[in-house]
Design an enzyme around this catalytic site. Sequence first.
Site, PDB file in Angstrom:
ATOM      1  N   TYR A  89     -29.930  43.347 -26.480  1.00 42.67           N
ATOM      2  CA  TYR A  89     -28.826  43.277 -25.435  1.00 42.67           C
ATOM      3  C   TYR A  89     -28.259  41.992 -25.717  1.00 42.67           C
ATOM      4  CZ  TYR A  89     -27.918  41.091 -20.488  1.00 42.67           C
ATOM      5  OH  TYR A  89     -27.881  41.144 -19.039  1.00 42.67           O
ATOM      6  N   GLY A 101     -24.705  49.433  -9.802  1.00 44.10           N
ATOM      7  CA  GLY A 101     -24.278  49.448  -8.696  1.00 44.10           C
ATOM      8  C   GLY A 101     -24.890  50.168  -7.331  1.00 44.10           C
ATOM      9  N   ASP A 149     -15.763  49.067  -9.744  1.00 47.63           N
ATOM     10  CA  ASP A 149     -17.708  49.547 -10.236  1.00 47.63           C
ATOM     11  C   ASP A 149     -17.771  51.071 -10.701  1.00 47.63           C
ATOM     12  OD1 ASP A 149     -20.212  47.265  -9.728  1.00 47.63           O
ATOM     13  OD2 ASP A 149     -20.311  49.360  -9.865  1.00 47.63           O
ATOM     14  N   PHE A 194     -25.625  43.438  -8.063  1.00 43.35           N
ATOM     15  CA  PHE A 194     -26.329  42.066  -7.002  1.00 43.35           C
ATOM     16  C   PHE A 194     -25.549  40.360  -7.298  1.00 43.35           C
ATOM     17  CE2 PHE A 194     -29.653  39.144  -7.878  1.00 43.35           C
ATOM     18  CZ  PHE A 194     -29.848  38.051  -6.938  1.00 43.35           C
ATOM     19  N   LYS A 250     -24.642  40.662 -26.028  1.00 46.57           N
ATOM     20  CA  LYS A 250     -24.263  39.340 -25.520  1.00 46.57           C
ATOM     21  C   LYS A 250     -23.468  38.414 -25.815  1.00 46.57           C
ATOM     22  CE  LYS A 250     -24.071  40.707 -20.720  1.00 46.57           C
ATOM     23  NZ  LYS A 250     -22.355  40.589 -20.295  1.00 46.57           N
ATOM     24  N   LEU A 290     -18.024  40.729 -14.072  1.00 49.28           N
ATOM     25  CA  LEU A 290     -19.757  41.077 -14.345  1.00 49.28           C
ATOM     26  C   LEU A 290     -20.191  42.410 -14.490  1.00 49.28           C
ATOM     27  CD1 LEU A 290     -19.967  39.248 -10.821  1.00 49.28           C
ATOM     28  CD2 LEU A 290     -19.890  38.362 -12.906  1.00 49.28           C
TER      29      LEU A 290
END
Length: 346
Positions: free
Chosen positions: A149, A36, A31, A11, A153, A76
Amino acid sequence: MRALITGGAGFIGSHLAEALLARGDDVFILDDLSTGSVENVRHLKNNPKFHYVFDSLQNRHLLAEMVDESDVVFHLAAAVGVRLIVESPVRTIETNVNGTQLVLDAASKKRKLVFTASTSEVYGKSTNVPFCEDSDLVLGATTKGRWSYAASKALDEFLGLSYWKEKKVPVIVARFFNTVGPRQTGRYGMVLPNFVSQALAGAPITVFGTGKQSRCFCHVHDAVEAVIRLVDSGRAVGEVVNVGSDQEITIEQLAQSVKERAESSSEIVYFPYDQAYEPGFEDMLRRVPSLKKLFTITQFSPRASLQAIIDSVIAHFRDKRKPLGEVETPVFLPRTANEAGEAVAP
Ligand code: UDP
């Protein structure tokens, strides 16, 4: 500039690719299409400056080659979405931590600039709003899957900052706050695409918890502009920067606005978190970024109003021009009472 975007068919990645191409950069995306989609970049394929490889970061030789060919790496690629995280915690942790390590390692050989995406989730249960980049992170117990999560991160952030400190790899860390807009799918639980697809299908709009929890939604175009300015500024290396909007709205107000803007007859229904996610699920009541640092470095503030944001997502879902009944399904339906092992939701 030659830019590599990991997660470039995702996105945010696909919008970033578009923006970089529009200003004449060469864009390479890597990717694995796990979350995605080819659809996100199909319209870019004829651009001679756009290059895509659908493969995994685990393909180290390929990654090394692509990093070497680039001036900057936008990392990303990540496991995102609360539903994915709750359901596939191993995948979340492995994808996030291993992926970032592989990218940083590849970038360290020639000290390539790495922009890496983190998340407002790292602030966890902190109630100290607005969240500043140097505030404490307040995470829940490790037995509560959601926090894996944030922890993964946060570890990515430590890794990035350590590569800068110890190996002089220029790294920028951005914490994204509820980025929304066209192409975001509701498949992984994100609230706005979920509400819009529900409203357009005339299905119940599912508010989890009391609906009094609030978020600040940032249009992906604003987020992408902030990202590019951070990289161009030359002043963000070694820094952690919030990227988002500070217009706050409660989730029940969001449901109401989506219903109105979509002129939908859907009813708004409430589900307890236990049923929506998993027993013992913890949500955060408010999540508001301090945008001072972003502004100081980039002189940029997000522009899109919440109304414009909601309209752009509605337009996107309508533009798919699918016959009635085939609008993207309201995918994040709470589990049935039986599955949840609990009483039926109100
Ligand atoms: N949410 C909701 N209904 C949905 C999906 C999400 O009420 O169909 C709530 C969710 O519990 C959270 C907020 O909306 O309080 C934002 O959820 P999202 O997953 O988009 O992002 P988060 O801020 O949790 O990372």
